[in-house]
Design a protein around this motif. Structure first.
Motif, short mmCIF file in Angstrom:
data_model
loop_
_atom_site.label_atom_id
_atom_site.label_comp_id
_atom_site.label_asym_id
_atom_site.label_seq_id
_atom_site.Cartn_x
_atom_site.Cartn_y
_atom_site.Cartn_z
N ASN A 1 -45.59 13.72 -6.12
CA ASN A 1 -44.42 14.51 -6.48
C ASN A 1 -43.99 14.25 -7.92
N GLU A 2 -43.96 12.99 -8.27
CA GLU A 2 -43.56 12.62 -9.64
C GLU A 2 -44.54 13.18 -10.67
N TYR A 3 -45.82 13.13 -10.35
CA TYR A 3 -46.86 13.66 -11.26
C TYR A 3 -46.71 15.18 -11.43
N LEU A 4 -46.51 15.88 -10.31
CA LEU A 4 -46.35 17.33 -10.37
C LEU A 4 -45.12 17.72 -11.19
N ASP B 1 -33.50 24.68 2.12
CA ASP B 1 -33.37 25.38 0.84
C ASP B 1 -33.63 24.39 -0.30
N ILE B 2 -34.87 24.37 -0.77
CA ILE B 2 -35.29 23.41 -1.78
C ILE B 2 -34.53 23.61 -3.10
N GLN B 3 -34.30 24.86 -3.46
CA GLN B 3 -33.60 25.16 -4.72
C GLN B 3 -32.20 24.54 -4.72
N LYS C 1 -41.58 20.71 -0.05
CA LYS C 1 -41.14 21.07 1.30
C LYS C 1 -40.58 19.82 1.97
N VAL C 2 -39.39 19.93 2.53
CA VAL C 2 -38.80 18.82 3.27
C VAL C 2 -39.31 18.88 4.71
N ASP C 3 -39.97 17.81 5.14
CA ASP C 3 -40.56 17.77 6.48
C ASP C 3 -39.52 17.26 7.47
N HIS C 4 -39.03 18.13 8.32
CA HIS C 4 -37.99 17.76 9.28
C HIS C 4 -38.48 16.67 10.24
N THR C 5 -39.76 16.68 10.55
CA THR C 5 -40.32 15.67 11.46
C THR C 5 -40.11 14.27 10.90
N VAL C 6 -40.16 14.15 9.56
CA VAL C 6 -39.98 12.85 8.90
C VAL C 6 -38.50 12.50 8.77
N ILE C 7 -37.69 13.44 8.28
CA ILE C 7 -36.30 13.09 7.98
C ILE C 7 -35.46 12.94 9.24
N HIS D 1 -33.93 16.17 -9.13
CA HIS D 1 -35.36 16.07 -8.87
C HIS D 1 -35.75 14.72 -8.26
N GLU D 2 -35.03 13.67 -8.61
CA GLU D 2 -35.38 12.35 -8.07
C GLU D 2 -35.28 12.33 -6.55
N PHE D 3 -34.26 13.01 -6.03
CA PHE D 3 -34.10 13.11 -4.58
C PHE D 3 -35.28 13.85 -3.97
N LEU D 4 -35.69 14.93 -4.64
CA LEU D 4 -36.81 15.72 -4.16
C LEU D 4 -38.12 14.93 -4.22
N ILE D 5 -38.29 14.16 -5.28
CA ILE D 5 -39.49 13.33 -5.43
C ILE D 5 -39.61 12.33 -4.28
N LYS D 6 -38.48 11.78 -3.86
CA LYS D 6 -38.48 10.74 -2.83
C LYS D 6 -38.58 11.29 -1.41
#
Length: 308
Positions: free
Chosen positions: A92-95, A229-231, A107-113, A239-244
């Protein structure tokens, strides 16, 4: 092959929501079973599986991974299907840092969170409306009705297996299309629509309830995994939250690779192979060649775009 169900005729028997009788979804599912369409679909699927298993049994000792049968327009192939351990945070950080692509594929994976109650609550307001699908279940009568025969193909010659499979492929496609049409029609049921309307803005509901019972079982409305809603998540948390807490959607990531925006090699540096089993696939030879040629062409174009 039998004709598809006449939905217009069956819809005339749709019952009011307050009537304790089945409802349209149950009516058409029962008729699909009653006419033998579901059992025939399962029988064809069982026979195709048996033929493919026999192909596998006969070919698994071969040194070759690919076996083409030109005269039957079929190919049997052993394809590596790698299982990876992925450093998603690093990817994620590289992208994000090198290409600014994270927002496009995250994409936030609900199975994980869902394992993290605090995080799940934090993102609850960012959940998109649920989507749903219909799933049938069967009682004892229904299970007996759809039980496929246990036909064995052991020892059958390759030529006969190929001919048998080619006869079954169009029949299988016919029944699968008829079943997909049935499921789309079931979603039009007023009771199903009411349930979806009632629950679409709530959190994940794995199985709302058994509903719409019929002679051979019932149909159930089930929610797909929640999407987010990723946006808006990025706008509010950064972005740091999204990366993690996100991972790239595999199909979107493959798409940007094929478009030449990033190379497969760059992505693979964040993957570690933990297993590489071989999948056994039997398919039409012309389709396989067409897909392979298209894939190679996309790879070449992506490589040229990447280097330009």
């Amino acid at each position: 092959m039998k004709k598809r169900l006449n939905f217009r005729e069956l819809s005339e028997t749709q019952l009011d929501f307050f009537n304790p009788a089945p409802g349209y979804a149950a009516i058409i599912m029962e008729e699909f079973l009653h006419q033998g369409l579901y059992s025939e679909m399962k029988e064809v699927a069982s026979r195709m599986k048996g033929i493919k298993n026999e192909f596998h049994r006969q070919l698994k000792g071969s040194d070759n991974r690919r076996h083409e049968m030109e005269e039957h327009n079929l190919v049997c192939k052993f394809v590596p299907k790698s299982t990876y351990k992925v450093d998603y945070e690093g990817l994620n950080e590289y992208l994000h840092d090198h290409y600014g692509l994270l927002l496009h594929v995250a994409k936030v994976d609900h199975t994980v969170i869902k394992e993290d109650e605090e995080l799940c609550n934090q993102l609850a307001n960012y959940q998109l409306p649920l989507s749903f699908y219909i799933q049938p279940s069967f009682n004892k009568s229904g299970k007996e009705l759809i039980r496929p025969s246990e036909e064995t193909f052991e020892g059958v010659e390759t030529d006969m297996l190929a001919k048998g499979l080619n006869r079954l492929i169009p029949v299988s496609e016919y029944y699968e299309n008829a079943y997909e049409e049935l499921k789309r029609e079931m979603m039009k049921c007023s009771i199903v629509k009411d349930i979806i309307h009632q629950y679409k803005d709530q959190s994940e509901v794995k199985q709302l309830k058994k509903l719409l019972k019929h002679k051979y079982g019932s149909v159930t409305v089930i929610s797909n995994k929640p999407q987010y809603d990723i946006q808006k998540i990025t706008e509010d948390f950064g972005h740091e939250f999204l990366i993690k807490h996100s991972k790239p959607d595999s199909q979107l990531l493959e798409s940007i690779i094929l478009n030449g925006w990033i190379s497969e090699k760059e992505v693979k540096q964040f993957k570690t192979i933990i297993d590489m089993p071989l999948d056994f696939i039997v398919m039409k030879l012309d389709v396989d060649r067409r897909v392979t040629a298209m894939y190679h062409d996309q790879r070449i174009r992506a490589s040229l775009r990447k280097s330009s």
